[in-house]
Structures are given as structure tokens and as C-alpha cells.
Design a protein around this motif. Structure first.
Motif, PDB file in Angstrom:
ATOM      1  N   THR A  23       0.827  -1.202   0.000  1.00 58.55           N
ATOM      2  CA  THR A  23       0.000   0.000   0.000  1.00 58.55           C
ATOM      3  C   THR A  23       0.862   1.253   0.000  1.00 58.55           C
ATOM      4  OG1 THR A  23      -1.644  -1.234   1.245  1.00 58.55           O
ATOM      5  CG2 THR A  23      -1.893   1.140   1.193  1.00 58.55           C
ATOM      6  N   ARG A  24       1.895   1.267   0.821  1.00 60.85           N
ATOM      7  CA  ARG A  24       2.767   2.448   0.896  1.00 60.85           C
ATOM      8  C   ARG A  24       3.501   2.685  -0.419  1.00 60.85           C
ATOM      9  NH1 ARG A  24       5.333   1.458   6.851  1.00 60.85           N
ATOM     10  NH2 ARG A  24       3.452   2.005   8.020  1.00 60.85           N
ATOM     11  N   HIS A  25       3.995   1.618  -1.021  1.00 62.75           N
ATOM     12  CA  HIS A  25       4.727   1.761  -2.284  1.00 62.75           C
ATOM     13  C   HIS A  25       3.801   2.310  -3.376  1.00 62.75           C
ATOM     14  CE1 HIS A  25       7.637   0.995  -5.421  1.00 62.75           C
ATOM     15  NE2 HIS A  25       6.704   0.334  -6.098  1.00 62.75           N
ATOM     16  N   THR A  26       2.604   1.776  -3.452  1.00 65.79           N
ATOM     17  CA  THR A  26       1.655   2.241  -4.463  1.00 65.79           C
ATOM     18  C   THR A  26       1.295   3.705  -4.243  1.00 65.79           C
ATOM     19  OG1 THR A  26       0.746   0.023  -4.613  1.00 65.79           O
ATOM     20  CG2 THR A  26      -0.603   1.801  -5.493  1.00 65.79           C
ATOM     21  N   ALA A  27       1.049   4.084  -2.998  1.00 63.35           N
ATOM     22  CA  ALA A  27       0.680   5.470  -2.698  1.00 63.35           C
ATOM     23  C   ALA A  27       1.831   6.426  -3.026  1.00 63.35           C
ATOM     24  CB  ALA A  27       0.284   5.600  -1.233  1.00 63.35           C
ATOM     25  N   ARG A  28       3.043   6.059  -2.675  1.00 63.83           N
ATOM     26  CA  ARG A  28       4.197   6.935  -2.960  1.00 63.83           C
ATOM     27  C   ARG A  28       4.430   7.083  -4.459  1.00 63.83           C
ATOM     28  NH1 ARG A  28       7.793   4.273   1.739  1.00 63.83           N
ATOM     29  NH2 ARG A  28       6.907   5.465   3.465  1.00 63.83           N
ATOM     30  N   LEU A  30       2.199   6.714  -6.832  1.00 70.06           N
ATOM     31  CA  LEU A  30       1.079   7.463  -7.392  1.00 70.06           C
ATOM     32  C   LEU A  30       1.210   8.957  -7.110  1.00 70.06           C
ATOM     33  CD1 LEU A  30      -1.586   7.243  -8.896  1.00 70.06           C
ATOM     34  CD2 LEU A  30      -2.713   6.878  -6.707  1.00 70.06           C
ATOM     35  N   LEU A  31       1.588   9.312  -5.890  1.00 66.09           N
ATOM     36  CA  LEU A  31       1.754  10.733  -5.563  1.00 66.09           C
ATOM     37  C   LEU A  31       2.905  11.353  -6.348  1.00 66.09           C
ATOM     38  CD1 LEU A  31       1.051  10.701  -1.731  1.00 66.09           C
ATOM     39  CD2 LEU A  31      -0.407  11.592  -3.553  1.00 66.09           C
ATOM     40  N   THR A  32       3.999  10.612  -6.525  1.00 69.10           N
ATOM     41  CA  THR A  32       5.113  11.124  -7.333  1.00 69.10           C
ATOM     42  C   THR A  32       4.673  11.313  -8.785  1.00 69.10           C
ATOM     43  OG1 THR A  32       6.667   9.954  -5.915  1.00 69.10           O
ATOM     44  CG2 THR A  32       7.492  10.685  -8.054  1.00 69.10           C
ATOM     45  N   LEU A  35       2.519  14.318  -9.092  1.00 63.93           N
ATOM     46  CA  LEU A  35       3.293  15.550  -8.939  1.00 63.93           C
ATOM     47  C   LEU A  35       3.869  16.016 -10.279  1.00 63.93           C
ATOM     48  CD1 LEU A  35       4.520  17.540  -6.811  1.00 63.93           C
ATOM     49  CD2 LEU A  35       6.505  16.037  -6.792  1.00 63.93           C
ATOM     50  N   PHE A  36       4.228  15.076 -11.160  1.00 71.39           N
ATOM     51  CA  PHE A  36       4.833  15.435 -12.440  1.00 71.39           C
ATOM     52  C   PHE A  36       3.824  15.645 -13.572  1.00 71.39           C
ATOM     53  CE2 PHE A  36       8.515  13.449 -10.338  1.00 71.39           C
ATOM     54  CZ  PHE A  36       9.413  14.484 -10.488  1.00 71.39           C
ATOM     55  N   VAL A  37       2.569  15.294 -13.354  1.00 70.51           N
ATOM     56  CA  VAL A  37       1.557  15.445 -14.396  1.00 70.51           C
ATOM     57  C   VAL A  37       1.412  16.904 -14.853  1.00 70.51           C
ATOM     58  CG1 VAL A  37      -0.933  15.298 -14.838  1.00 70.51           C
ATOM     59  CG2 VAL A  37       0.281  13.342 -13.936  1.00 70.51           C
ATOM     60  N   MET A  58      -7.469  13.964 -12.838  1.00 69.98           N
ATOM     61  CA  MET A  58      -6.651  12.749 -12.805  1.00 69.98           C
ATOM     62  C   MET A  58      -6.331  12.339 -11.375  1.00 69.98           C
ATOM     63  SD  MET A  58      -4.077  13.235 -16.018  1.00 69.98           S
ATOM     64  CE  MET A  58      -3.319  11.646 -15.836  1.00 69.98           C
ATOM     65  N   ALA A  59      -6.021  13.322 -10.528  1.00 72.95           N
ATOM     66  CA  ALA A  59      -5.707  13.014  -9.126  1.00 72.95           C
ATOM     67  C   ALA A  59      -6.918  12.409  -8.424  1.00 72.95           C
ATOM     68  CB  ALA A  59      -5.239  14.269  -8.405  1.00 72.95           C
ATOM     69  N   THR A  60      -8.100  12.964  -8.683  1.00 70.73           N
ATOM     70  CA  THR A  60      -9.311  12.434  -8.060  1.00 70.73           C
ATOM     71  C   THR A  60      -9.560  10.998  -8.494  1.00 70.73           C
ATOM     72  OG1 THR A  60     -10.259  14.655  -8.002  1.00 70.73           O
ATOM     73  CG2 THR A  60     -11.789  12.811  -7.763  1.00 70.73           C
TER      74      THR A  60
END
Length: 113
Positions: A23-28, A30-32, A35-37, A58-60
Motif C-alpha cells: 500500500t505504501r509503495h503504491t501510494a508513494r 502514485l503521488l510522485t 506531482l509530475f503530471v 486525474m488526481a481524483t
């Protein structure tokens, strides 16, 4: 297998921990990625308003899918398992006191006879 065997199997599934690393790896990741989108969209020639709208959309969507995945990983925290178990226990207790069903007669005798 008996009823208690199935109960034991379900209990083992419920108590098996889901590693938080997934879960942590996926969340990190995804957030990274999110951030670049905006910088990629600006580089592609989109206007500021479009970049904000597309990025928020896209974030939602992506964070919603991530949250859905977290809920699917641990369905027992969402389901009302106590209510299910209490209902099964009550049904089992009720079934113990019911009379045995009458055997059906052989042949072509209708059920209403």
C-alpha cells in the motif's frame, strides 16, 4: 468439512495481515506520478486552466482507485462481520430445534397431497 472448519478457515483469512509495504509503495509512486503530471501537461502546450482541471481530475480518479484497492485488500474491515456471524449463530441455534422434515413419498404423488 464441518461448519467449524469453515469458520476456522475464515478466521485465518481475516487474521492474515496484509503487508503495508504494498500500500505504501503504491501510494508513494502514485503521488510522485501525480506531482509530475502538471509539468508534462504544460510542456505539451496546455493552458494553465486546462492543466489545473486535468490534474485535479486525474488526481481524483487515481487516488479514488487507490483507495478502492486499499478497501479490497481488507474487506473484513468494511463488511459488518459481527452482524453476519450473529445471524448465522441464530440460524444455527434455530435449526437445532426444528423437527426433522417428513420424507417425500416415492412415485408421482403431488406435494399438496
Amino acid at each position: 468439512a464441518t461448519y467449524s472448519d469453515y469458520g476456522g478457515m475464515c478466521d485465518r483469512i481475516q487474521k492474515t495481515p496484509m503487508p503495508l509495504v504494498y500500500t505504501r509503495h503504491t501510494a508513494r509512486f502514485l503521488l510522485t506520478w501525480l506531482l509530475f503530471v502538471p509539468s508534462v501537461l504544460l510542456g505539451a502546450g496546455f493552458g494553465t486552466g486546462a492543466v489545473i482541471g486535468i490534474s485535479v481530475g486525474m488526481a481524483t480518479l487515481m487516488l479514488g482507485i487507490d483507495e478502492l484497492g486499499v478497501q479490497i485488500e481488507e474487506p473484513f474491515s468494511v463488511l459488518p462481520m459481527d452482524s453476519y456471524c450473529n445471524g448465522l449463530r441464530d440460524l444455527h441455534n434455530y435449526a437445532e430445534f426444528l423437527p426433522a422434515p417428513k420424507p417425500k413419498p416415492a412415485g408421482n404423488v403431488p406435494d399438496w397431497a
